[in-house]
Design an enzyme around this catalytic site. Structure first.
Site, mmCIF file in Angstrom:
data_model
loop_
_atom_site.group_PDB
_atom_site.id
_atom_site.type_symbol
_atom_site.label_atom_id
_atom_site.label_comp_id
_atom_site.label_asym_id
_atom_site.label_seq_id
_atom_site.Cartn_x
_atom_site.Cartn_y
_atom_site.Cartn_z
ATOM 1 N N LYS A 241 -6.280 -5.441 3.653
ATOM 2 C CA LYS A 241 -7.111 -4.276 3.360
ATOM 3 C C LYS A 241 -8.036 -4.554 2.181
ATOM 4 C CE LYS A 241 -6.429 0.381 1.453
ATOM 5 N NZ LYS A 241 -5.502 1.512 1.308
ATOM 6 N N ASP B 160 -0.120 -0.711 -5.018
ATOM 7 C CA ASP B 160 -1.425 -0.276 -5.522
ATOM 8 C C ASP B 160 -1.382 1.087 -6.197
ATOM 9 O OD1 ASP B 160 -1.038 1.200 -3.212
ATOM 10 O OD2 ASP B 160 -3.036 0.837 -2.393
ATOM 11 N N ASN B 161 -0.344 1.857 -5.972
ATOM 12 C CA ASN B 161 -0.159 3.172 -6.602
ATOM 13 C C ASN B 161 1.202 3.697 -6.187
ATOM 14 O OD1 ASN B 161 -2.686 3.739 -4.300
ATOM 15 N ND2 ASN B 161 -0.652 4.552 -3.880
ATOM 16 N N CYS C 108 -5.652 3.894 -4.241
ATOM 17 C CA CYS C 108 -5.822 2.508 -3.825
ATOM 18 C C CYS C 108 -7.114 1.824 -4.242
ATOM 19 C CB CYS C 108 -5.652 2.418 -2.311
ATOM 20 S SG CYS C 108 -6.374 3.787 -1.398
ATOM 21 N N HIS D 273 -11.231 -2.214 1.181
ATOM 22 C CA HIS D 273 -11.468 -0.881 0.611
ATOM 23 C C HIS D 273 -12.376 -0.908 -0.620
ATOM 24 C CE1 HIS D 273 -9.501 3.373 0.071
ATOM 25 N NE2 HIS D 273 -10.713 3.416 0.596
ATOM 26 N N LYS E 61 1.464 9.536 -5.708
ATOM 27 C CA LYS E 61 0.099 9.048 -5.573
ATOM 28 C C LYS E 61 -0.917 10.173 -5.792
ATOM 29 C CE LYS E 61 -2.990 7.130 -2.005
ATOM 30 N NZ LYS E 61 -3.053 6.622 -0.605
ATOM 31 N N HIS F 290 1.345 2.310 4.097
ATOM 32 C CA HIS F 290 0.412 3.436 4.108
ATOM 33 C C HIS F 290 0.485 4.170 5.453
ATOM 34 C CE1 HIS F 290 -3.414 5.609 3.916
ATOM 35 N NE2 HIS F 290 -3.581 5.203 2.659
ATOM 36 N N ARG G 120 -7.697 -1.414 -6.713
ATOM 37 C CA ARG G 120 -8.150 -2.710 -6.212
ATOM 38 C C ARG G 120 -9.379 -3.197 -6.981
ATOM 39 N NH1 ARG G 120 -5.439 -3.148 -0.985
ATOM 40 N NH2 ARG G 120 -4.093 -1.310 -0.999
ATOM 41 N N ASP H 189 0.828 -1.203 0.000
ATOM 42 C CA ASP H 189 0.000 0.000 0.000
ATOM 43 C C ASP H 189 0.868 1.262 0.000
ATOM 44 O OD1 ASP H 189 -2.214 1.605 0.148
ATOM 45 O OD2 ASP H 189 -3.054 0.651 1.913
ATOM 46 N N ASP H 190 0.857 1.997 -1.103
ATOM 47 C CA ASP H 190 1.607 3.259 -1.241
ATOM 48 C C ASP H 190 3.123 3.043 -1.299
ATOM 49 O OD1 ASP H 190 -0.871 4.411 -1.049
ATOM 50 O OD2 ASP H 190 -0.464 5.583 0.754
#
Length: 555
Positions: free
Chosen positions: A131, A330-331, A69, A133, A388, A225, A73, A31-32
Site C-alpha cells: 500500500k 501505521d496507527n 495511515c 497512499h 485510530k 485494514h 507513511r 495497517d491498523d
C-alpha cells in the site's frame, strides 16, 4: 517507468559500493494493527514469525505514529512532520479551508526527499510492494519517488481478494488503482492481498540476487485494514476463540502484557468509550461480533505467515544475516462501525449495487465488507485510550520492533520514539548523510532522530525531556514533552472517525505514571498545561497547521 520531472532517473549502479559492507533494510508496515495483537505484545493470535523477530531484537513500547495511515507513511518515508511533507490531512478528508494550503497537497510533496530516493542515490537497490497512499498520479507514485521496482495499491484500501474492480465499484469511485513499476494494472482477482504483495517483493529480491548493492525493501501490507477478509482455512483456526467477548479479551491480553514486562504490573486499562457490554448483546449480535474478530485474527495470522515467507527467501538468497528488519503498525486499531464503503452511502441504492453480503456465514469472504467496531478495537489497543483517528495513546502508540546487525537484541526499549525517526536511522546505518537538496531542489532537514544509539543499546532516549513533539489530525491535537502530554479533542464531530468523544478542552496527562491517560491533571497542574499548550501553538505555527476559523472554547 514513470518519472517525476524533477526526479533523477533510476539506474542500476547509481553509486559505487563503499569498502565496508552496508546492511540491507526491510521495513514492514501493518495497517491498523492493534497494539496487543502479536503474541510478543500480549496477543493470542498465532504470529510465530513476527514474534521470533521481535524477541530476538528490540521491542519498542513507546513508538508513536500519526493517528491515521497516509500521514504516518509520509513521516515514515521522509523523516518530516506530515504537515510539511504533504499529508497535513488525508487526501480523502481535506476540508475546504485546507485545500491548496502548503503541506495539504494530499501527496508526498517536493519539500521532502523520500528515504528510497536518498538510499538509491547512495547506492541502494530500492524495492516496494504493498500500500502506497501517498499520491495517485504517475509523478507521485513509488516509481517516481525512488523505488526501482514497485508494485503498489495507490489508495488507502482495497478488497483483499480484488473483488472491487468492476463497474459497480468504479461508479461510486471505490475501485482501487494498482501500479506495477509505474504502469496501471488490474489486480489478480482471487489472490489474497498479503499473499500477492509478498509474492511480488520476493520476486524483486530474487531478481537482484546477484546485484552487489545492498537493498532497501519496503513491505507495507494492507492487512488487517478493513474490509475484514481472509482465506477461509485461516478463519477456521479461530472459530469460537472470541465467543467470551471483548471484555475478556482485553483482560487476558493485559494480563499477558504484564507477564511480558511490556506494561507496569499495576497497569489498569482506560475505561471503555461508546462500547456496549458484551452481556447486553443478543446471541445473534454476539455471533456476528465474534465472527468479525475471528476474521481479523486470521488477517493478522496470514500476514505473519507471509513475513515468514520473506524471511525464508532472504535466508535462501544469503541475505538474511545482513538485513535489518523494522516492523511497525501505521496507527492504532480501527474503531468505526463499518458495513459498506462510505462512498456507497452517498448514492441511492449504492450498497445494493455492490452485491455486499454481510450475513454471518459470509463475513470474511470477498463479497463481505465489515470492520470490527469499537469493542474489539479498544480491547486491541488496551491499555491505551481510544483508537485510530485520535492523537491519544490508543491512536498513536503502536506495535514496533527492530532486529538484525547493529542491534542489541533480546530487549524491551520503553523510551518515547517517533515514526519520523525511521528515515534518519536508515540513512545513518547506511553510512550516508542527508543532503540539503535533492534533484536540484532544497529539502527540509530531518526532524526525527536517528535511533542508532537505541538500537545498539548505548542510549535509552534520543530526545531530551525539554523537546516538544506535536501532533494534529482532523483538528484533534496533542503535544508530548518528556513525561507530559496535552490532548485536545473537539466537542463536535470530525472528518474521521464519524463520532467525536471530545469535550473541547485541553487535558493534561503524565504518561509516565498514567500511560492509559485516565487521570486528567489540567486542574492540578495549570502551569504545566499552559506550557504545553504554548508549545503546541508554536508547533502549529512552525509546521503550518490549518485549524478551523470558527471560534472554539479551549482551556
Amino acid at each position: 517507468m514513470a518519472q517525476s520531472p524533477t526526479a533523477p532517473a533510476l539506474r542500476n549502479n547509481s553509486a559505487p559500493a563503499p569498502a565496508e559492507r552496508r546492511p540491507n533494510f526491510l521495513v514492514i508496515v501493518a495497517d491498523d494493527l492493534g497494539w496487543s495483537d502479536l503474541g510478543s505484545f500480549g496477543g493470542e493470535i498465532s504470529t510465530p514469525n513476527l514474534d521470533a523477530i521481535a524477541t530476538a531484537g528490540v521491542r519498542f513500547t513507546g513508538f508513536h505514529t500519526a493517528p491515521t495511515c497516509s500521514p504516518t507513511r509520509s513521516m515514515l518515508l521522509s523523516g518530516i512532520d506530515n504537515h510539511q511533507a504533504g499529508l497535513g490531512s488525508m487526501a480523502e478528508t481535506l476540508q475546504p479551508d485546507q485545500v491548496g494550503r502548503p503541506g495539504y497537497e494530499g501527496y508526498l510533496n517536493d519539500r521532502v526527499a523520500s528515504i528510497a530516493e536518498l538510499l538509491h542515490q547512495g547506492g541502494y537497490r530500492t524495492l516496494m510492494s504493498g500500500k502506497w497512499h501517498l499520491g495517485l498520479s504517475p509523478e507521485r507514485g513509488p516509481a517516481a519517488r525512488g523505488f526501482e521496482r514497485s508494485y503498489a495499491l495507490l489508495q488507502g484500501l482495497g478488497n483483499h481478494f480484488g473483488a472491487d474492480q468492476n463497474d459497480a465499484w468504479k461508479a461510486i469511485d471505490a475501485a482501487p488503482t494498482y501500479r506495477d513499476n509505474g504502469k496501471i494494472v488490474p489486480y489478480p482477482k482471487g489472490r489474497y492481498s498479503a499473499d500477492y504483495f509478498t509474492d511480488r517483493l520476493i520476486g524483486f529480491l530474487e531478481e537482484g540476487a546477484k546485484d552487489a548493492r545492498p537493498f532497501f525493501a519496503y513491505l507495507p501490507y494492507s492487512t488487517p485494514h478493513w474490509p475484514l477478509q481472509a482465506p477461509p482455512e485461516v478463519i477456521a483456526k479461530y472459530k469460537g476463540r472470541y465467543d467470551a467477548g471483548y471484555e475478556r479479551l482485553r483482560d487476558t491480553r493485559l494480563k499477558r502484557q504484564k507477564e511480558l514486562g511490556l506494561v507496569p504490573a499495576d497497569q489498569a486499562p482506560h475505561a471503555w468509550q461508546d462500547v456496549k457490554p458484551w452481556a447486553s448483546l443478543t446471541p445473534q449480535k454476539r455471533a456476528l461480533e465474534s465472527r468479525k474478530m475471528e476474521v481479523y485474527a486470521a488477517m493478522v495470522d496470514r500476514m505473519d505467515q507471509n513475513v515468514g515467507r520473506v524471511v525464508a527467501a532472504l535466508k535462501r538468497l544469503g541475505k538474511y544475516e545482513d538485513t535489518i528488519i523494522i516492523f511497525l503498525a501505521d496507527n492504532g486499531p480501527e474503531g468505526n462501525v463499518i458495513d459498506a464503503p462510505f462512498q456507497a452511502a452517498l448514492k441511492p441504492g449504492g450498497v445494493a449495487k455492490l452485491g455486499i453480503d454481510n450475513s454471518l456465514g459470509n463475513i470474511g469472504a470477498a463479497t463481505s465488507y465489515v470492520g470490527y467496531g469499537p469493542g474489539w478495537a479498544q480491547a486491541n489497543s488496551s491499555p491505551s485510550w481510544l483508537v485510530k483517528g485520535y492523537p491519544t495513546e490508543g491512536g498513536t502508540r503502536v506495535t514496533a520492533f527492530a532486529a538484525g546487525p547493529h542491534i542489541a537484541g533480546g530487549r524491551i526499549a520503553k523510551a518515547y520514539l517517533n515514526v519520523t525517526d525511521v528515515a534518519p536511522t536508515l540513512l545513518e546505518l547506511a553510512g550516508q548523510a542527508q543532503p540539503a537538496s535533492f534533484a536540484g531542489r532544497p529539502i527540509l532537514p530531518f526532524q526525527g532522530h536517528s535511533l542508532a544509539p537505541v538500537l545498539s543499546g548505548k542510549q535509552a532516549e534520543v530526545r531530551q525531556p525539554t523537546e516538544a513533539v506535536g501532533t494534529e489530525l482532523f483538528y484533534r491535537r496533542a503535544l508530548r514533552k518528556g513525561d507530559w502530554k496535552a490532548v485536545f479533542l473537539p466537542a463536535s464531530g470530525s472528518a474521521y472517525p464519524r463520532k467525536s468523544v471530545g469535550n473541547g478542552t485541553w487535558q493534561l496527562f503524565n504518561v509516565a505514571k498514567d500511560p492509559s491517560e485516565a487521570k486528567d491533571l489540567a486542574a492540578i497542574e495549570p502551569a504545566k498545561l499552559r506550557e504545553l499548550v504554548a508549545d503546541w501553538d508554536n508547533y502549529a505555527k512552525d509546521k503550518g497547521v490549518v485549524l478551523p476559523v470558527a471560534p472554539r472554547t479551549e482551556n
